[in-house]
Write an enzyme that holds these catalytic residues in place. Sequence first.
Site, mmCIF file in Angstrom:
data_model
loop_
_atom_site.group_PDB
_atom_site.id
_atom_site.type_symbol
_atom_site.label_atom_id
_atom_site.label_comp_id
_atom_site.label_asym_id
_atom_site.label_seq_id
_atom_site.Cartn_x
_atom_site.Cartn_y
_atom_site.Cartn_z
ATOM 1 N N ASN A 3 -18.355 25.323 -24.655
ATOM 2 C CA ASN A 3 -18.923 24.280 -23.796
ATOM 3 C C ASN A 3 -18.545 24.466 -22.324
ATOM 4 O O ASN A 3 -17.411 24.817 -22.012
ATOM 5 C CB ASN A 3 -18.447 22.905 -24.276
ATOM 6 N N LYS A 37 -19.279 26.577 -30.964
ATOM 7 C CA LYS A 37 -19.592 26.090 -29.618
ATOM 8 C C LYS A 37 -18.686 26.660 -28.538
ATOM 9 O O LYS A 37 -17.513 26.919 -28.760
ATOM 10 C CB LYS A 37 -19.462 24.553 -29.561
ATOM 11 N N SER A 91 0.826 -1.209 0.000
ATOM 12 C CA SER A 91 0.000 0.000 0.000
ATOM 13 C C SER A 91 0.859 1.257 0.000
ATOM 14 O O SER A 91 0.342 2.362 -0.038
ATOM 15 C CB SER A 91 -0.946 0.007 1.206
ATOM 16 N N ASN A 119 -1.847 -1.918 13.761
ATOM 17 C CA ASN A 119 -3.295 -1.683 13.745
ATOM 18 C C ASN A 119 -3.681 -0.382 14.445
ATOM 19 O O ASN A 119 -4.491 0.386 13.922
ATOM 20 C CB ASN A 119 -4.024 -2.872 14.376
ATOM 21 N N LYS A 171 -8.152 3.482 2.311
ATOM 22 C CA LYS A 171 -7.335 4.648 2.005
ATOM 23 C C LYS A 171 -7.573 5.258 0.644
ATOM 24 O O LYS A 171 -7.737 6.479 0.518
ATOM 25 C CB LYS A 171 -5.863 4.305 2.180
ATOM 26 N N GLN A 185 -7.377 -2.000 4.819
ATOM 27 C CA GLN A 185 -6.420 -1.248 4.019
ATOM 28 C C GLN A 185 -7.118 -0.575 2.834
ATOM 29 O O GLN A 185 -6.622 0.412 2.293
ATOM 30 C CB GLN A 185 -5.312 -2.190 3.528
ATOM 31 N N GLU A 197 -19.399 20.618 -16.160
ATOM 32 C CA GLU A 197 -19.788 19.231 -16.447
ATOM 33 C C GLU A 197 -18.878 18.225 -15.744
ATOM 34 O O GLU A 197 -19.338 17.217 -15.207
ATOM 35 C CB GLU A 197 -19.757 18.985 -17.965
ATOM 36 N N SER A 236 -15.330 23.382 -29.346
ATOM 37 C CA SER A 236 -15.583 22.061 -29.910
ATOM 38 C C SER A 236 -14.574 21.824 -31.015
ATOM 39 O O SER A 236 -14.183 22.740 -31.729
ATOM 40 C CB SER A 236 -17.002 22.002 -30.465
ATOM 41 N N THR A 244 -39.952 25.586 -10.482
ATOM 42 C CA THR A 244 -40.212 24.289 -9.857
ATOM 43 C C THR A 244 -40.563 23.367 -11.023
ATOM 44 O O THR A 244 -41.156 23.820 -12.017
ATOM 45 C CB THR A 244 -41.393 24.329 -8.859
ATOM 46 N N HIS A 245 -40.189 22.120 -10.933
ATOM 47 C CA HIS A 245 -40.390 21.170 -12.048
ATOM 48 C C HIS A 245 -39.721 21.674 -13.333
ATOM 49 O O HIS A 245 -40.154 21.336 -14.427
ATOM 50 C CB HIS A 245 -41.868 20.909 -12.323
ATOM 51 N N TYR A 298 -9.307 -5.903 13.825
ATOM 52 C CA TYR A 298 -8.675 -5.505 12.567
ATOM 53 C C TYR A 298 -8.711 -6.650 11.553
ATOM 54 O O TYR A 298 -8.504 -7.814 11.872
ATOM 55 C CB TYR A 298 -7.214 -5.083 12.792
#
Length: 473
Positions: free
Chosen positions: A299, A297, A26, A112, A339, A336, A304, A291, A169-170, A331
């Site tokens: 973007n 474009k 690790s 541990n 992490k 492990q 995003e 683009s 709303t909606h 333990y």
Amino acid sequence: MARKPLSRSGRFSGGPDPEVSAYSESVSYDRALAPHDLAGSIAHATMLAKSGLIPARDGARIVSGLRRLAREVKEGRFAWDPVLEDVHMNLEAALTRRVSAGARLHTARSRNDQVATGLRLWTRETCAGLGAAIAQLQAALVRLADRARLSRPSAGLPRGHLLPMPGYTHLQRAQPILAAHHVLAYVEMLERDRARFADCARRAGECPLGAGALAGTGLRIRRALTARLLGFRAPSANSMDAVSDRDFAAEFLFAAALTGVHLSRLAEDLILWSTVEFGFLALPESHTTGSSLMPQKRNPDVAELGRGKTGRLVGNLVALLTVLKGLPLAYNRDLQEDKEPLFDSARTLAATLSVFRGMLDGARFRPEACLRALADPSMLATELAEELVRRGTPFRAAHHAAGAAVRLAEERGVPLDRLSAADWRKAHPLFPSCAKTALDLRRALQRRDAVEGAPGPRQVEARLRVWRRRRAR
Ligand code: ARG
């Protein structure tokens, strides 16, 4: 001869199978814990010396050796060895190679309780850092909210007035709100996120050191001293819980995931608003991309990506909860796997908070588009109903009458505020005398100043002042 991790000396004749080594190491990622592991070791060695469990001179040699290692790690000069498995074994082996007294460091300690301590220290530090980064993003949101003002008198509102825009709303136009109110909603969300990180750090504030492998030690250590040296509130109360508890890690991942969800919702609003269809907001060129095919474009890739990265923030939480589910005490090596989700979430969230800050600082509302979208007076239909309520009409009847007026306007093909007196009367006998007042945007907004938390201009200005003061640098 194959090198052996310290844990294999004596009982094992050789090193592990190389494939096993690669599978179980690790150190390639848990080296991030090095400063915290070293801090834990320094506190532990200090306590061992003070308790008379190791000679004072050895304690001093160990501590100065550990300090030297800390400098090497910080400067990137430390050579990590995957055969030595993890950050803890790497550092202990290096110490012992240089300082023979290093062989006494692991007295009354197990990896541990050691790893649980390092991870708690890391969590506390990371919570503080993310809390500060959230505060900086809030400051950028407050600045954006404060900039969302009219640059000249419009829609019956004076220059400098907070910019009104449709609230949804909606995803259907609902009622007028103020852009600042919408933006400050995210500031409130992020404030809860900050509190969650602070809470997580507080709960991570118990010290596992001294819990040993699971059953403490027969040597007379002083757990309260180690805890105090590391800035922990107290030693943990149960040695088995201490080495197997990762609740703090799960809480951290949840706080990160929920912050990510909030940022993702913010991203979605910014993406929608910056479309040609909405046009309410312009994102800075620096935080948009072109683009490869369509020359016109621009973007919103940063927004995003922020929205997309929420996937792993949620995934990391689910990953850890799944690791923990069904683990017997105490333990197990499964732990492990705590992490990488933690490190990934911390890195991802920090990067997103930072890049969003730049994006928001360059963003600006486009008042013309917001006002154009507000031009349809039917967004004030609720005001019509409430005006009737103020004059004694039961709300259901008032709602019906306002609905009838909207329908009449639709049938006539005119905006709601262009209905004839006869049509108004048809919808409700009181309308001819009060509809015009009700459909006034400025009054509609001002009426909201009387209701706590509603988007009245005085209230939003007051809340803005509160946040400006809290986030002033
Ligand atoms: N690298 C290990 C972890 O992160 C350290 C603890 C190892 N303990 C053990 N008994 N193998 O969990």
